[in-house]
Design a protein around this motif. Structure first.
Motif, PDB file in Angstrom:
ATOM      1  N   GLN A1250       0.840  -1.210   0.000  1.00 26.44           N
ATOM      2  CA  GLN A1250       0.000   0.000   0.000  1.00 26.44           C
ATOM      3  C   GLN A1250       0.879   1.266   0.000  1.00 26.44           C
ATOM      4  O   GLN A1250       0.486   2.301   0.546  1.00 26.44           O
ATOM      5  N   ASP A1253      -0.215   4.666  -3.839  1.00 27.99           N
ATOM      6  CA  ASP A1253      -1.630   4.557  -4.145  1.00 27.99           C
ATOM      7  C   ASP A1253      -1.970   4.990  -5.545  1.00 27.99           C
ATOM      8  O   ASP A1253      -3.099   4.909  -5.991  1.00 27.99           O
ATOM      9  N   ILE A1259     -10.581   2.754  -3.535  1.00 28.51           N
ATOM     10  CA  ILE A1259     -10.210   2.812  -2.109  1.00 28.51           C
ATOM     11  C   ILE A1259     -11.374   2.274  -1.281  1.00 28.51           C
ATOM     12  O   ILE A1259     -12.498   2.773  -1.366  1.00 28.51           O
ATOM     13  N   LYS A1266      -8.158   2.575   5.489  1.00 27.05           N
ATOM     14  CA  LYS A1266      -8.373   2.648   4.039  1.00 27.05           C
ATOM     15  C   LYS A1266      -7.466   1.638   3.368  1.00 27.05           C
ATOM     16  O   LYS A1266      -6.288   1.523   3.671  1.00 27.05           O
ATOM     17  N   GLY A1268      -6.305   0.303  -0.505  1.00 27.57           N
ATOM     18  CA  GLY A1268      -6.351   0.532  -1.944  1.00 27.57           C
ATOM     19  C   GLY A1268      -6.262  -0.755  -2.715  1.00 27.57           C
ATOM     20  O   GLY A1268      -5.609  -1.704  -2.300  1.00 27.57           O
ATOM     21  N   GLU A1298     -14.165   5.657  -4.053  1.00 27.72           N
ATOM     22  CA  GLU A1298     -14.106   5.240  -2.650  1.00 27.72           C
ATOM     23  C   GLU A1298     -15.377   4.459  -2.289  1.00 27.72           C
ATOM     24  O   GLU A1298     -16.491   4.905  -2.607  1.00 27.72           O
TER      25      GLU A1298
END
Length: 1436
Positions: A1250, A1253, A1259, A1266, A1268, A1298
């Motif tokens: 991670q 990103d 996400i 969070k 990704g 997201e």
């Protein structure tokens, strides 16, 4: 014409809770009102009709029932109703074609043949019924003529709601002239209804006037309304109430007073249990009622009638009701109402109905005799109604007595009441059907089966009601005796009944139903028993209150003595009228109070006794005959005057002395003439005299040795003489007496024995009587007489002169010979001048003898040897000398040196006969010369074992005999014990046991002897062949040395002994660990060897019960902290040894039940499920353990079986341990779906790191974390994400979207993403599981929760990881009976079919374990129900 249909409507009205019921015969033609009708066909129906009205509305359900005309014969759901709607309505079609009903806002017409109502529909058809809301449809406005006939009836104008129900039945033309008087007979229809309070019948003529035909109403309805309406299913709480009914019939007005009892049984009696199901099926309740007419008058008002008594009600011919009257009279004195089931004889109906009208009921129809229906009806009749009838009768009797107690005619009134309400009349008439006869008898029997039921009237004690048990029944005709019995000091509760009522009671007794019916008809026997309650009576007391005359007593006696059974119960009762005017007591065995039937001459013969010993000479002849009968004399103290009477009365005239001096010149009553008269009377009765009584009086004259009177005594007879004889002076010294009186031949035999003629035989017999009378021996008699040697000589001469006569007589009298031979007149050789009898001495034969006595019995009678031989004296040889003169004296003598020398000489002669004599007697002296014993009780000390055991005891020979070889051999031949065999070994063991108990020898000496004895047994076990009885004796004898009290601190609570114990109570040292608290142990010096164990393997082995008890003691001692940690190792060895032995026994089928019963106890923690025995947590019960459990379920107190206990599986299962059975299920051969081939390893690295990103275009936001990822990667391997990303509704930031994740945790989502990126599930899971420090749960619980969460995620995100997760859960062994239901529920929810199948199989294999856990640990009812539903679903 079925007029009874009106009763059906009366029943309908009562069920509808109406209070008023009317029937109107309407004869109006109404011919002018035929225009505005529902149809033209109805014109002919406007004329005469019958109306029925009651003041309650029909409910919609009731109307609907009538519209449908239901034919069901079962009562509806309201079991408090007395009938049913619909069935009875059929009857109206016998008189009408179109009945109509007005109730509430509706009018209803019924046209079952579809002939009158208007047609409707396309193809017009006439309707069979129509129901119209007359207000809403303005029925009167549309059809005024149709309404006209109704408008004159009870305010029915069709403009408002009708507050009742009105039926109209237009009559067919042929019925227009119905006789209104006959239409409804006046009867008692309201008696058993619950709501109807008045009924009336009207006739309406052409002027529309209502003419009353008759009317009936209940005047006291406010007092009884609640009682009528209350339904009681209990006899004890049955309702009893009074109905005051007033009837108007034309100009006649009747007043009636009824009393009614209603109730029932709350359940069917057990003896009729077969009717329980029948009653449920037919919705029947065992209920009923009984009504009795108390008073009736046609000229008095109710008030006047009630103010009087009810002694003579009108004659009543009882009817049978089923709430309304049936068509058959019972002819009883009451009306009976029951919840009967009645067969209908209508061909169109093959079922049964309840109540209402029916056809004629005969004794033989199915009403009483059908299989179930008849049984039900009989149960109602004989059980329910009979109980109610009894309760009603009790009420009436108490009511009448309470109301009339002060009346001058009270007694006659009560008698009349009983006559009037008695359940039956004569049984001889054909007045009753058989079943009602039986009913009446049943009621009478129930009146008597309980002491609390007081129905019968007695005048005793001022008058009262008593139960049949307390009543004493007497016929009314016997008034005199009744009055006597009532006025006794203890009045007898006489109940006077006529013969018919007594016949009823007798019939019940004969029928034996009930078996112990308490009917007691007064009898002489019963009167006697009642009078016995006054005992004891004082002297001169009698049984009457104020009557001391004999006349009343004569009457009472005459009645009593008519009953022969009374004779035996007269004892102690003062009922004998005596001649002196007093009263004597009867007595069966009281000889001191005998009374005689005599005349005045007899009375004068015994002036001292007087008239008090004679019954009244004025007795009536019937009493005299009974008093004089033999049967009466056997059981009472009344006797005829005879010889027995004389003997009884003599005690008042003569003193009670054995000897009375007699003087011929005495002027007292004891004079010669009086004695002659007495003997004259006694001799008159000859052999019938009671000698025993006669012998109580001094009546025999004696002349030698002096003048006297003595009592006749067969044991002390007199000798009759008429001349002198040389032996008489000698005989007088020997207490013989002489008389000059002799008896005639016809006297009693015993009297003849009191005086004997003088001769040789009678002299000897008289001497025998003297012995018996003085209770001394012949020897003592002669000794006390102090005879001189010359007098002895005279007696020997007398005997020798008559020896042949005496011997001849003695041939037939064995005892005579004994007496003759017992005369001590024969001298013997002795240091003193001694005389003995002819049997005690011996005629000397010239053999020298040894004797223990100074004086012998060898005769010194040279001139009388022949006489002695004839008398039985014997000579003697050597053997007989030993037998008769040595051996008999042994018991009274002690051994001496002289006797030992005699014995050595005698035994050394080798004479088998002599040896045999000594063998059979206690003739051998013991070592200490203290007593003689049997030779077979002594032991030869030449035997070393005997020398060891019996040394210094009296069970060996004196040295003189032991050391004499020839004597010792002779003793061995006659039984001296010189060899050890099974029996002598047992004796040795018993000797050791005895020495221990006596404590004579030092304990170390006994121990030495015991050790020798046991070692001998072990060494000779192959040669000592004990039988079962002998071995059992050995096993039970306490001669085995035991281990001394253990000083080892570990072996506490050892079984204590007194150093010696028996084989059967000892345990081998090798079993010490498993039984030391229950058994003493063998001393090491006497521990059984291998050879002995082969022969008797059962010795030394503890019983399983004792091992278990030892186990319990060890556990208890552990709890009591009897040991410390220093004993840990040894304690574990003990416990494991117990488990090992118990486990081996648990494999034996014959031991399983015993072991299970002892240790399968949820309160006993017997198993050490751990290493440390001092840790209480390691101790568990058998039920706490489960084989196959991966980990403990601590919060449920369920534990896996640890390695230390696994080898004891059989024992644990008996103790209640459970065993999980794991279902077999095939796993996928390649369950893992791996996407590594689809993705590059770099993608995975980027995902994990991670770090950059920019490579992620999506996400995921999970809480505060969070993550990704790449849409294309996820879309390629998951249809769920492909669908998600194609939706386009997610928030986008710089070409990144997201997505919020709310359905799982970050760790779970990470595992899913890693697997989707191609990492194996095992590796993906490790990335999360290595963070286990964040959790506080147990490892197994945590990992199972993790896998379940993964399973949920695989289902939600539709990834192909589900099969692998299912296999991991199954293989993990985390599934157990405590969580299987919960996992089953989740597997079904997440569509994990393989896991679900595994759980279902698991539940089936471990069903009981699962159920127990659900019930025990799910206190939440909803939760438990949910789990159980799952379980049931599995079973289905």
């Amino acid at each position: 014409m079925p007029y009874d249909f009106i009763k059906e409507f009366l029943q309908i009205a009562d069920d509808a809770k109406a209070t008023h019921f009317s029937v109107i015969m309407d004869r109006k033609q109404n011919s002018y009102y035929t225009k505005f009708l529902l149809s033209r066909e109805m014109e002919d129906l406007q004329g005469p009709s019958i109306w029925i009205y009651f003041d309650a509305q029909f409910s919609n359900d009731d109307i609907q029932t009538l519209l449908e005309l239901k034919g069901s014969c079962v009562k509806d759901e309201y079991d408090t109703k007395i009938g049913k709607f619909g069935k009875g309505f059929y009857y109206v079609f016998h008189i009408t074609d179109l009945p109509s009903i007005v109730s509430g806002e509706y009018i209803t017409f019924l046209d079952p043949r579809a002939r009158f109502l208007p047609a409707t529909g396309y193809s017009p058809k006439r309707r069979r019924c129509i129901r119209i809301n007359f207000i809403e449809k303005e029925f009167k406005k549309c059809f005024p003529d149709q309404c006209y006939p109704y408008e004159k009836m009870y305010g029915c104008d069709f403009t408002k709601e009708f507050k009742g129900t009105l039926f109209r039945f237009p009559l067919r033309e042929n019925l227009n002239k119905i006789n209104v008087i006959r239409m409804w007979k006046i009867n008692q229809e309201m008696l058993f209804l619950r709501n109807i309070e008045s009924c009336c019948l009207y006739e309406v003529n052409g002027l529309s006037r209502h003419q009353i035909i008759w009317q009936t109403k209940i005047n006291n309805i406010d007092n009884c309304r609640n009682s009528r309406q209350t339904v009681i299913d209990s006899i004890d709480d049955a309702q009893i109430y009074q109905l005051d009914i007033e009837r108007i019939n034309g100009k006649r007005k009747d007043s009636e007073v009824w009393v009614i009892c209603t109730g029932g049984h709350d359940k069917i009696k057990p003896e009729s249990s077969e009717l329980v199901e029948f009653s449920k099926k037919n919705r029947l309740k065992p209920r009923g009622g009984v009504a009795c007419l108390l008073a009736k008058s046609d000229n008095k008002s109710l008030d006047e009638l009630k103010s009087e008594s009810f002694p003579n009600p009108s004659e009543l011919y009882g009817l049978i009701f089923s709430y309304l009257s049936l068509s058959k009279a019972s002819n009883l004195k009451v009306y009976l109402n029951g919840n009967f089931i009645i067969p209908e004889h209508d061909d169109s109906c093959d079922s049964y109905s309840y109540g209402g009208c029916c056809n004629f009921i005969s004794e033989y129809d199915c009403f009483w005799d059908s299989y179930r229906y008849g049984e039900w009806n009989k149960y109602i009749l004989f059980e329910v109604l009979a109980d109610l009838h009894v309760k009603l009768l009790e009420y009436i009797m108490n009511l009448e007595i309470r109301n009339m107690r002060e009346s001058p005619n009270f007694i006659s009134h009560v008698t009349n009441v009983i006559d009037n309400i008695w359940p039956l009349k004569s049984l001889k008439s054909n007045f009753y059907l058989k079943i009602f006869k039986n009913y009446g008898l049943r009621v009478i029997s129930k009146l008597g089966d309980n002491r609390q039921r007081k129905f019968f009237w007695t005048e005793a004690n001022g008058g009262q009601l008593v139960s049949l048990q307390d009543a004493r029944i007497l016929e009314k005709e016997q008034a005199n005796i009744s009055n006597i019995l009532i006025n006794l000091k203890v009045p007898i509760q006489i109940v006077k009944l006529d013969k018919e009522k007594m016949e009823h009671l007798n019939n019940i007794v004969k029928s034996k139903e009930p078996r112990n019916f308490p009917y007691t008809r007064i009898s002489g026997k019963l009167i006697c028993k009642e009078l016995q309650s006054l005992r004891p009576y004082k002297p001169k007391d009698n049984v009457f209150n104020n009557d001391n005359t004999h006349d009343t007593l004569f009457q009472l006696l005459s009645f009593i003595l008519q009953d022969k059974d009374s004779f035996e119960f007269l004892d102690g009762l003062p009922l004998i009228p005596l001649n002196d005017g007093s009263v004597g007591k009867f007595g069966e065995y009281d000889k001191e109070n005998i009374y005689y039937i005599g005349n005045q001459e007899h009375i004068e013969l015994f002036p001292s006794a007087g008239s008090s010993k004679f019954v009244s000479i004025y007795l009536p002849n019937d009493i005299v005959r009974i008093f004089s009968s033999e049967a009466f004399s056997k059981v009472t103290n009344i006797r005829k005057f005879d010889a027995t009477a004389i003997l009884d009365l003599l005690k008042y005239e003569l003193p009670n002395e054995n000897i009375l001096s007699w003087n011929l010149n005495d002027n007292s009553i004891i004079i010669n003439n009086w004695i002659k008269n007495i003997w004259s009377i006694i001799n008159k009765f000859g052999k019938n005299i009671e000698f025993e009584e006669l012998s109580k009086f001094p009546l025999l004259p004696v002349i030698i040795p002096s003048n006297m009177l003595i009592k006749p005594d067969i044991y002390n007879p007199l000798l009759y003489i008429d001349k002198e004889h040389f032996l008489i002076p000698v005989l007088v010294k020997l207490k013989l007496r002489f008389t000059n009186m002799i008896f005639p031949e016809n006297v009693h035999e015993n009297l003849k024995k009191c005086i004997l003629r003088y001769n040789h035989v009678n002299v000897i017999n008289s001497l025998e009587k003297v012995l018996l009378n003085t209770n001394i021996s012949m020897k003592q008699l002669f000794k006390d007489s102090n005879l001189t040697a010359l007098e002895y000589e005279k007696f020997r001469i007398f005997i020798s002169e008559g020896i042949d006569i005496l011997i001849g007589y003695g041939k037939y009298q064995e005892n005579f010979n004994n007496i003759l031979a017992s005369l001590p007149i024969w001298p013997v050789y002795s240091k003193k001048n001694i005389f003995i009898d002819a049997k005690s001495g011996i005629i000397h034969s010239g053999i020298t003898f040894f004797s223990f006595r100074d004086n012998t019995n060898f005769y010194n009678c040279f001139f009388f040897k022949d006489t002695l031989r004839k008398l039985g004296a014997t000579s003697i040889n050597e053997i007989d000398f030993i037998k008769n003169h040595i051996l008999p004296d042994l018991k009274s003598s002690t051994p001496s040196k002289d006797y030992i020398h005699f014995l050595k000489y005698t035994l050394s002669s080798n004479n088998p006969e002599i040896e045999k004599c000594f063998k059979q007697h206690e003739a051998i002296p013991n070592k200490s010369l203290t007593k003689f014993v049997n030779v077979d009780t002594l032991y030869d000390t030449d035997n070393t074992l005997f020398q060891s055991i019996f040394a210094d005891t009296d069970k060996v020979l004196p040295p003189e005999l032991q050391d004499n070889h020839s004597c010792l051999e002779a003793l061995k031949r006659i039984g001296l014990k010189h060899q050890v065999d099974c029996d002598t070994y047992i004796e040795c063991a018993l000797e050791i046991e005895s020495q221990v108990k006596q404590g004579i020898f030092p304990i170390n000496v006994i121990e030495y002897r015991a050790k020798d004895l046991v070692q001998y047994l072990y060494e000779q076990i192959n040669t000592l062949n004990f039988n079962d009885e002998q071995w059992n004796k050995i096993k039970g004898t306490k001669f085995i040395l035991t281990e001394k009290t253990n000083q080892n601190q570990f072996y506490q609570e050892s079984k204590e002994t007194f150093r010696f114990e028996s084989f059967e109570n000892l345990c081998s040292q090798k079993y010490k660990k498993i039984c030391w608290t229950q058994y003493p142990l063998f001393d090491e010096n006497v521990e059984p060897n291998d050879i002995f164990n082969v022969h008797h393997p059962e010795i030394g082995i503890p019983f399983i019960e004792n091992i278990i008890e030892h186990w319990f003691v060890v556990v208890t001692m552990l709890k009591e902290k009897k040991w410390n940690n220093n004993n840990k190792r040894e304690l574990k060895n003990v416990i494991n040894e117990i488990y090992k032995v118990m486990n081996e026994n648990s494999k034996e089928e014959n031991m399983k039940v015993l072991i299970k019963s002892k240790i399968n106890d949820p309160n006993k923690k017997l198993f050490l499920n751990g290493d440390d025995p001092f840790d209480e947590k390691n101790w568990v019960t058998g039920k706490d353990l489960v084989f196959g459990l991966i980990a403990d379920i601590g919060f449920r107190k369920i534990y896996k079986v640890k390695d230390c206990l696994k080898e004891y599986r059989d024992l644990l299962l008996l103790a209640g341990a459970s065993e999980i059975k794991t279902p077999s299920i095939s796993l996928l051969s390649n369950p893992t779906f791996n996407s590594k081939d689809k993705l590059l390893n770099s993608l995975l690295d980027k995902l994990v790191s991670q770090s950059d990103d920019k490579n992620f275009d999506v996400i995921f936001i999970i809480g505060e974390e969070k993550i990704g990822a790449n849409k294309c990667v996820l879309s390629a391997v998951s249809t769920y994400f492909e669908t998600m990303f194609s939706n386009g509704s997610n928030k986008s930031t710089e070409n990144k979207i997201e997505i919020s994740i709310n359905d799982t945790t970050p760790n779970i989502f990470w595992v899913i993403l890693r697997w989707l990126y191609g990492q194996s599930f095992e590796d993906a899971a490790k990335s999360v599981l290595r963070k286990r420090d964040e959790f506080t749960t147990e490892k197994e619980s945590y990992e199972l929760t993790f896998l379940i969460d993964i399973l949920k995620a695989t289902d939600f995100y539709e990834v192909e990881l589900k099969d692998e997760v299912e296999d991991l859960i199954i293989n993990s062994k985390y599934i157990n009976f405590a969580n299987v239901c919960e996992i089953l529920e989740l597997s079904d929810k997440f569509k994990a079919t393989r896991l679900k199948d595994y759980c279902e199989k698991y539940i089936k294999l471990n069903r009981q374990l699962v159920i127990d856990q659900l019930v025990e640990f799910h206190e939440d009812t909803n939760e438990r129900s949910k789990m159980l539903d799952l379980l049931l679903a599995v079973n289905e």
